[in-house]
Design an enzyme around this catalytic site. Structure first.
Site: not given
Ligand SMILES: *Cc1c(COP(=O)(O)O)cnc(C)c1O
Length: 360
Positions: A101, A171, A195
């Site tokens: 990521w 993030d 999540k």
């Molecule tokens: C799932 C995830 C993403 C991607 O998320 P999307 O909404 O599918 O773009 C980005 N960063 C982390 C840490 C994630 O767990």
């Protein structure tokens, strides 16, 4: 009806309390004569929902008045583009590479400016977090970027880099709302909702006000934080139902769990059950540097691909779904987000013990 224990990395389990409440309000929300999905986003009823969601998020996370909360779309992945589009002034940012990521964020940043990768854990398949106390940030870096919880590898920053006056951008897609954090340490926090916050389709951005308003003139309106903030996340139709669901999740955290300190204790209890078992198992082990272990994503391997496949298959047959590791690393991963009940983890550990015994 029997619900499975879903260990998916995302979209993932939602609290049953939330699903039941949503079900009870599905046909008619309050006295409105309609479902939330059918409401005009410009109606007073809907405005009350989005306002409640923002107010709850601010209370739960203790977000200061100098931050804006934005409800956006495009997933966490669109933020990989939107952040450099809005935050770059000198054209470069410092980044710590802790996995897929952050690599994706680096790729998008490099299209609009330059990513200075100050540290990386790629040498050991991202099984640890680099020492952030020894980093020399560029004084004129526009921001420092991290992925705080690495969903795929099961690692998590336990201490944040001290970036002094440089804004920290993080993030938090897979760890937001899992424990209390000090929002004032960040310039910008973002998370895809699917999540820990609700269903897919909503992305939450928490941004310090001084970081808004620096986008270049040619920035598309939909990708401009300023325009989204000035319009209360309603420059266009927001993901109305996902925001309503996020509001219910926040209500569950506040009223049923008792806030993020209680959420953290519950999450620590769940993670401890799994890590303690893994540390004592002769079959399975956790490949992550112990001090960098994630509270949310617990990875494990047997060291034998065939045995892993057998485990995943039998787990599924026993009602533990999505325990397969990410395709890039293999093995197994149990994502134990907020909504996973303690019984789910207890039963998974009991199943792992029985599997280990039966396959010695
Ligand atoms: C799932 C995830 C993403 C991607 O998320 P999307 O909404 O599918 O773009 C980005 N960063 C982390 C840490 C994630 O767990």
């Amino acid at each position: 009806m029997s619900r499975v224990y879903n260990f998916s990395a995302g979209p993932s389990m939602l609290p049953e309390w939330v699903l039941k409440k949503a079900a009870s309000e599905m046909i008619e929300y309050g006295q409105s004569g309609q479902s939330v999905m059918e409401m005009s986003h410009r109606s007073a009823e809907y405005q009350a929902i989005i306002d409640d969601c923002e107010a709850r998020l601010r209370r739960v996370m203790n977000i200061g008045d100098n931050y804006k909360v934005l409800f956006l779309q495009g997933g966490a992945s669109l933020q990989f583009t939107m952040i450099p589009m809005n935050l770059l002034k000198n054209g470069h940012a410092d980044v710590i590479n802790t996995g897929q990521w952050s690599k994706k964020a680096i790729k998008e940043l490099n299209k609009l400016g330059k990513a200075n990768v100050l540290a990386s854990s790629e040498d050991k398949t991202f099984s640890y977090i680099p020492d952030v106390t020894k980093l020399d940030f560029h004084e004129d870096a526009d921001y420092v970027y991290i992925c705080e919880n690495n969903t795929i590898y099961g690692t998590k920053y336990k201490t944040l880099p001290d970036t002094k006056d440089i804004p920290l951008v993080a993030d938090l897609s897979s760890c937001i709302l899992s424990e209390p954090i000090d929002v004032s340490k960040y310039g910008l926090i973002f998370a895809g909702a699917q999540k820990n916050m609700g269903p897919a389709g909503l992305t939450v951005v928490i941004i310090r006000e001084d970081l808004i308003g620096n986008a270049k003139e040619q920035t598309p309106s939909m990708l401009n934080y300023q325009i989204m903030a000035d319009n209360g996340s309603m420059f266009n139709t927001p993901p109305t139902y996902a925001i309503y669901m996020c509001d219910l999740v926040l209500q569950w955290i506040e009223e049923e769990i008792g806030g993020l300190e209680a959420m953290k204790q519950r999450n620590e209890q769940k993670a401890k059950l799994l890590y303690d078992y893994l540390d004592n198992s002769k079959m399975f082990s956790n490949p992550v540097n112990p001090q960098d272990r994630s509270l949310m994503n617990v990875t494990f391997v047997s060291g034998d691909a065939e045995l892993d496949a057998k485990f995943i298959k039998e787990a599924k047959a026993n009602g533990f779904i999505n325990v397969k590791g990410h395709r890039s690393v293999g093995g197994m991963r149990a994502s134990i987000y907020n909504a996973m009940p303690i019984e789910g983890v207890e039963k998974l550990v009991a199943f792992m013990e029985a599997f280990e015994k039966a396959n010695q």
